[in-house]
Design a protein around this motif. Sequence first.
Motif, PDB file in Angstrom:
ATOM      1  N   MET A   1       0.873  -0.881  -0.196  1.00 45.19           N
ATOM      2  CA  MET A   1      -0.100  -0.025   0.059  1.00 45.19           C
ATOM      3  C   MET A   1       0.738   1.182   0.035  1.00 45.19           C
ATOM      4  N   ILE A   2       0.449   2.397  -0.970  1.00 43.67           N
ATOM      5  CA  ILE A   2       1.319   3.320  -1.004  1.00 43.67           C
ATOM      6  C   ILE A   2       0.466   4.739  -0.563  1.00 43.67           C
ATOM      7  N   ASN A   3       0.493   5.208   0.640  1.00 44.39           N
ATOM      8  CA  ASN A   3      -0.006   6.410   1.199  1.00 44.39           C
ATOM      9  C   ASN A   3       0.565   7.733   0.361  1.00 44.39           C
ATOM     10  N   TRP A   4       0.206   8.196  -0.769  1.00 38.79           N
ATOM     11  CA  TRP A   4       0.858   9.088  -1.364  1.00 38.79           C
ATOM     12  C   TRP A   4       0.440  10.541  -0.585  1.00 38.79           C
ATOM     13  N   ALA A   5      -0.530  10.697   0.233  1.00 35.59           N
ATOM     14  CA  ALA A   5      -0.837  11.881   1.038  1.00 35.59           C
ATOM     15  C   ALA A   5       0.155  12.007   2.152  1.00 35.59           C
ATOM     16  N   LEU A   6       0.391  10.859   2.782  1.00 37.53           N
ATOM     17  CA  LEU A   6       1.419  10.688   4.212  1.00 37.53           C
ATOM     18  C   LEU A   6       2.596  10.942   3.570  1.00 37.53           C
ATOM     19  N   LEU A   7       3.087  10.448   2.450  1.00 40.21           N
ATOM     20  CA  LEU A   7       4.237  10.631   1.746  1.00 40.21           C
ATOM     21  C   LEU A   7       4.706  12.010   1.732  1.00 40.21           C
ATOM     22  N   GLY A   8       3.696  12.708   1.036  1.00 47.01           N
ATOM     23  CA  GLY A   8       3.939  14.094   0.629  1.00 47.01           C
ATOM     24  C   GLY A   8       4.029  14.999   1.831  1.00 47.01           C
ATOM     25  N   ILE A   9       3.216  14.735   3.032  1.00 44.07           N
ATOM     26  CA  ILE A   9       3.390  15.449   4.126  1.00 44.07           C
ATOM     27  C   ILE A   9       4.797  15.322   4.911  1.00 44.07           C
ATOM     28  N   LEU A  10       5.444  14.062   4.842  1.00 39.94           N
ATOM     29  CA  LEU A  10       6.414  13.904   5.456  1.00 39.94           C
ATOM     30  C   LEU A  10       7.640  14.474   4.764  1.00 39.94           C
ATOM     31  N   MET A  51      -5.604   9.588  12.061  1.00 40.07           N
ATOM     32  CA  MET A  51      -6.453   8.622  11.180  1.00 40.07           C
ATOM     33  C   MET A  51      -6.582   7.357  11.434  1.00 40.07           C
ATOM     34  N   GLY A  52      -6.488   6.992  13.060  1.00 38.25           N
ATOM     35  CA  GLY A  52      -6.727   5.901  13.864  1.00 38.25           C
ATOM     36  C   GLY A  52      -5.660   4.863  13.315  1.00 38.25           C
ATOM     37  N   MET A  53      -4.502   5.175  13.081  1.00 37.95           N
ATOM     38  CA  MET A  53      -3.483   4.178  12.496  1.00 37.95           C
ATOM     39  C   MET A  53      -2.627   3.692  13.377  1.00 37.95           C
ATOM     40  N   MET A  54      -2.468   4.310  14.553  1.00 39.31           N
ATOM     41  CA  MET A  54      -1.784   4.347  15.710  1.00 39.31           C
ATOM     42  C   MET A  54      -1.979   3.511  16.745  1.00 39.31           C
ATOM     43  N   ASN A  55      -0.977   2.576  17.324  1.00 40.59           N
ATOM     44  CA  ASN A  55      -0.760   1.734  18.458  1.00 40.59           C
ATOM     45  C   ASN A  55       0.052   2.289  19.330  1.00 40.59           C
ATOM     46  N   ALA A  56       0.098   1.797  20.585  1.00 48.73           N
ATOM     47  CA  ALA A  56       0.957   2.192  21.589  1.00 48.73           C
ATOM     48  C   ALA A  56       2.343   1.968  21.337  1.00 48.73           C
ATOM     49  N   PHE A 123       5.801   3.133   7.037  1.00 48.14           N
ATOM     50  CA  PHE A 123       5.169   1.931   6.250  1.00 48.14           C
ATOM     51  C   PHE A 123       4.325   0.977   7.231  1.00 48.14           C
ATOM     52  N   ARG A 124       4.941   0.592   8.150  1.00 47.13           N
ATOM     53  CA  ARG A 124       4.315  -0.161   9.313  1.00 47.13           C
ATOM     54  C   ARG A 124       2.793   0.446   9.621  1.00 47.13           C
ATOM     55  N   MET A 125       2.793   1.750   9.676  1.00 48.45           N
ATOM     56  CA  MET A 125       1.876   2.538  10.266  1.00 48.45           C
ATOM     57  C   MET A 125       0.617   2.275   9.199  1.00 48.45           C
ATOM     58  N   VAL A 126       1.221   2.575   7.817  1.00 52.47           N
ATOM     59  CA  VAL A 126       0.344   2.781   6.698  1.00 52.47           C
ATOM     60  C   VAL A 126      -0.467   1.283   6.464  1.00 52.47           C
ATOM     61  N   ASN A 127       0.362   0.287   6.484  1.00 55.79           N
ATOM     62  CA  ASN A 127      -0.283  -0.870   6.285  1.00 55.79           C
ATOM     63  C   ASN A 127      -0.739  -1.764   7.432  1.00 55.79           C
ATOM     64  N   GLY A 128      -0.879  -0.900   8.661  1.00 64.95           N
ATOM     65  CA  GLY A 128      -1.818  -1.340   9.636  1.00 64.95           C
ATOM     66  C   GLY A 128      -1.261  -2.579  10.179  1.00 64.95           C
ATOM     67  N   TYR A 199       6.865  -4.392   5.546  1.00 71.86           N
ATOM     68  CA  TYR A 199       7.099  -3.894   4.231  1.00 71.86           C
ATOM     69  C   TYR A 199       6.287  -4.795   3.415  1.00 71.86           C
ATOM     70  N   THR A 200       5.478  -4.300   2.173  1.00 70.56           N
ATOM     71  CA  THR A 200       5.011  -4.895   1.321  1.00 70.56           C
ATOM     72  C   THR A 200       5.206  -4.612  -0.087  1.00 70.56           C
ATOM     73  N   GLY A 201       5.338  -5.093  -0.905  1.00 68.40           N
ATOM     74  CA  GLY A 201       5.717  -4.785  -2.339  1.00 68.40           C
ATOM     75  C   GLY A 201       6.883  -4.311  -2.612  1.00 68.40           C
ATOM     76  N   ALA A 202       7.349  -4.257  -3.825  1.00 71.06           N
ATOM     77  CA  ALA A 202       8.691  -3.660  -4.357  1.00 71.06           C
ATOM     78  C   ALA A 202       8.935  -2.407  -4.046  1.00 71.06           C
ATOM     79  N   PHE A 203       7.978  -1.414  -4.025  1.00 67.06           N
ATOM     80  CA  PHE A 203       8.365  -0.073  -3.915  1.00 67.06           C
ATOM     81  C   PHE A 203       8.822   0.046  -2.450  1.00 67.06           C
ATOM     82  N   GLN A 204       7.843  -0.402  -1.247  1.00 71.22           N
ATOM     83  CA  GLN A 204       8.243  -0.190   0.113  1.00 71.22           C
ATOM     84  C   GLN A 204       9.669  -1.034   0.307  1.00 71.22           C
ATOM     85  N   TRP A 205      10.107  -2.301  -0.148  1.00 70.40           N
ATOM     86  CA  TRP A 205      11.215  -2.727  -0.076  1.00 70.40           C
ATOM     87  C   TRP A 205      12.374  -2.049  -0.474  1.00 70.40           C
TER      88      TRP A 205
END
Length: 260
Positions: A1-10, A51-56, A123-128, A199-205
């Motif tokens: 999964m690629i979250n372009w919005a988050l990548l742009g923010i970062l 976005m409700g993606m966070m854990n402790a 990436f861990r956060m985006v992938n849940g 990590y999932t997919g060639a892009f993230q790796w």
Amino acid sequence: MINWALLGILFATALVCCAMGFKRFVWFMSVGYGYAVAGIAVAALCYGAGMGMMNAPLAAALLVCAAYGLRLGTFLLKRETGNKAYKKLLDSKVGKEPPVFVKVVMWLCMGVIYVAQTAGLHFRMVNGTAADACLWAGIVIMAAGAVIEALADKQKSEQKSKNPNMVATGGLFRFMRCPNYFGEILFWTGVFVSGLTAYTGAFQWTVAVLGYVCIVAIMLIGAKNMEKGHIARYGEKPEYRAYAEKTPILFPFVPLYHLN
């Protein structure tokens, strides 16, 4: 999964935090580097929480990353603006400021690299991906690296203030000549490890591996250049030669003594 919005923010966050390089080119890679890492961690934490993606455990990892970057950036800023001897040495190495277009290219490149270096966490956060052994191991490794680097910086500053005509040889410097670089490699190893099961997919790796390889290569080059400078300044001193010949340059207990 690629979250372009988050990548742009970062990416935008990294650019803002290291924009001080336009004042002093080397700050893109030193002071701005530390603050960019801290900014990316805080931005990811805020985005994930919203976005409700966070854990402790992931929040803890991002806080460690933010603390690491803030400490490093502040230390470098104080050293490069408040230490006259170091500022003079840095000026002699850096020389004339490059043209603006060169600064722009470096600014953009650094923004990409800093986002790639922190990929294990966002990436861990985006992938849940749920908290697991890799995340916990990554947090421990990150924390150990951050502590080692901070302690090495402190010990070096104290020893150089007492004896400016010799390299630091006490404390962590008894085991390796570049414990600060070792701590930094350890920290980023922790970040990379934290994402191994996420990590999932060639892009993230590809992004994660390139970010990690890049910072390790930078540390190796930094250690090599440091050794070259030490040889030029202290190479005639018998005590320096004896220290350099028996103390590993970068990794404790690994008999790698020279990179030049």
